[in-house]
Design a protein around this motif. Structure first.
Motif, mmCIF file in Angstrom:
data_model
loop_
_atom_site.group_PDB
_atom_site.id
_atom_site.type_symbol
_atom_site.label_atom_id
_atom_site.label_comp_id
_atom_site.label_asym_id
_atom_site.label_seq_id
_atom_site.Cartn_x
_atom_site.Cartn_y
_atom_site.Cartn_z
ATOM 1 N N MET A 146 17.955 51.588 -5.573
ATOM 2 C CA MET A 146 18.290 50.247 -5.098
ATOM 3 C C MET A 146 19.699 49.925 -5.573
ATOM 4 O O MET A 146 19.984 49.954 -6.772
ATOM 5 C CB MET A 146 17.294 49.230 -5.646
ATOM 6 N N ILE A 147 20.596 49.643 -4.657
ATOM 7 C CA ILE A 147 22.002 49.400 -4.972
ATOM 8 C C ILE A 147 22.334 47.935 -4.697
ATOM 9 O O ILE A 147 22.048 47.412 -3.616
ATOM 10 C CB ILE A 147 22.925 50.310 -4.148
ATOM 11 N N THR A 148 22.914 47.269 -5.666
ATOM 12 C CA THR A 148 23.320 45.882 -5.491
ATOM 13 C C THR A 148 24.753 45.689 -5.994
ATOM 14 O O THR A 148 25.208 46.407 -6.887
ATOM 15 C CB THR A 148 22.384 44.914 -6.245
ATOM 16 N N GLU A 149 25.439 44.715 -5.417
ATOM 17 C CA GLU A 149 26.791 44.338 -5.844
ATOM 18 C C GLU A 149 26.809 42.845 -6.137
ATOM 19 O O GLU A 149 26.303 42.042 -5.360
ATOM 20 C CB GLU A 149 27.819 44.641 -4.759
ATOM 21 N N ARG A 150 27.406 42.490 -7.272
ATOM 22 C CA ARG A 150 27.592 41.087 -7.625
ATOM 23 C C ARG A 150 29.076 40.855 -7.907
ATOM 24 O O ARG A 150 29.670 41.582 -8.696
ATOM 25 C CB ARG A 150 26.746 40.721 -8.845
ATOM 26 N N TRP A 151 29.634 39.832 -7.281
ATOM 27 C CA TRP A 151 31.053 39.542 -7.443
ATOM 28 C C TRP A 151 31.245 38.297 -8.296
ATOM 29 O O TRP A 151 30.484 37.323 -8.193
ATOM 30 C CB TRP A 151 31.720 39.355 -6.082
ATOM 31 N N TYR A 152 32.285 38.347 -9.136
ATOM 32 C CA TYR A 152 32.617 37.245 -10.034
ATOM 33 C C TYR A 152 34.125 36.985 -9.991
ATOM 34 O O TYR A 152 34.903 37.822 -9.528
ATOM 35 C CB TYR A 152 32.221 37.583 -11.478
#
Length: 282
Positions: A146-152
């Motif tokens: 499971m691949i996720t991206e979170r941007w900040y």
């Protein structure tokens, strides 16, 4: 009736202002949204998600990007591959044990608790030995990761202006931001604010107040180096040169969550040479 503006300082190592986030991809807007800031104020005041937003939604909203920050991606992969197993993992499947205990409780009565099965019922599937070390490892290679991206936004600092003719409402919000009834964060729970949020309540409009106040009280203010920070200020519907944004909150009720369109102008703020520093309300 005269207008007043409450200034709010938003600074932290990380901020994240989602606009169209989904589970696998969590974006961040380049600046705080009105919906997020109204939610921040509602949380500070201790309001329920189902409470009406009429008074807070009526606030005129503006944000000045004194330090826009740097976009940062947090990349996650979960599952798949091989990993070592602890000895208890080989003999324990807590989910299956809990399910069996629940069904037996229903049949036998409450005297048969989950603890009687914990630690011995059921081994996980697909276990093998590592070819080199002989250590037992998970062998679920067929399962996709499971691949996720979170941007900040890293090291960003914004000044928000909340404008209204009702100074009492602004004073209530200012006090609540420094004495919140619920935990506050800048977009996500992993982004707590740094330092004081609420500052002065000044007479005027957002545009005039933004031009009269620096973020920092010394020579390192944004005007000292000649920068003219960008600002986005809410405008009446149909204002010439204004753009539409869909972040005007109507309801935060999970069952009826809704936003509508509002208008805003984008401009650079020339901070006056006589601008005073950041005065914090004690």
């Amino acid at each position: 009736m005269s207008r007043h503006v409450l200034l709010v300082r938003l600074a932290a190592p990380l901020q994240s202002w989602g606009v169209a986030s989904r589970f696998s991809y969590r974006d961040s807007h380049a600046r705080p949204t009105k919906s997020a800031i109204i939610g921040l104020c509602a949380a500070a005041l201790g309001r329920e998600r189902t409470a009406p937003l009429g008074d807070l939604a009526a606030l005129v909203f503006g944000v000045r990007a004194d330090h826009p920050g740097t976009p940062v991606r947090d990349y996650h992969t979960v599952g798949a591959g091989r990993f070592p197993l602890r000895p208890r993992d080989v003999i324990t499947d807590h989910r299956r044990a809990a399910a069996i205990a629940t069904s037996l409780e229903a049949a036998e009565g409450p005297g048969f608790g989950h603890h009687e099965l914990a630690g011995w019922y059921g081994a996980p599937k697909k276990i093998t030995a590592d070819s080199v070390s002989g250590t037992l490892v998970s062998a679920e290679l067929s399962r996709s990761a499971m691949i996720t991206e979170r941007w900040y936004l890293s090291d960003a600092a914004f000044v928000v202006g909340l404008e209204h003719q009702n100074r009492v409402l602004l004073e209530e919000i200012s006090y609540a931001l420094e004495h919140p009834k619920r935990l506050l964060w800048l977009g996500r729970k992993s982004c707590p604010p740094s330092g004081t949020l609420a500052a002065e309540i000044l007479p005027g409009t957002i545009a005039t107040v933004f031009a009269a106040k620096r973020l920092l009280p010394g020579p390192d203010g944004p005007d000292a180096s000649g920068r003219r920070p960008l600002a986005w200020i809410q405008a009446p519907s149909g204002t010439r040169g204004a753009l539409q944004v869909n972040d005007q909150p109507v309801s935060f009720d999970p069952a009826h969550r809704a936003h509508v369109t509002r208008w805003e102008t984008r401009t650079r703020i020339t901070i006056a040479p006589t601008a005073t520093g950041w005065d914090i309300i004690p």
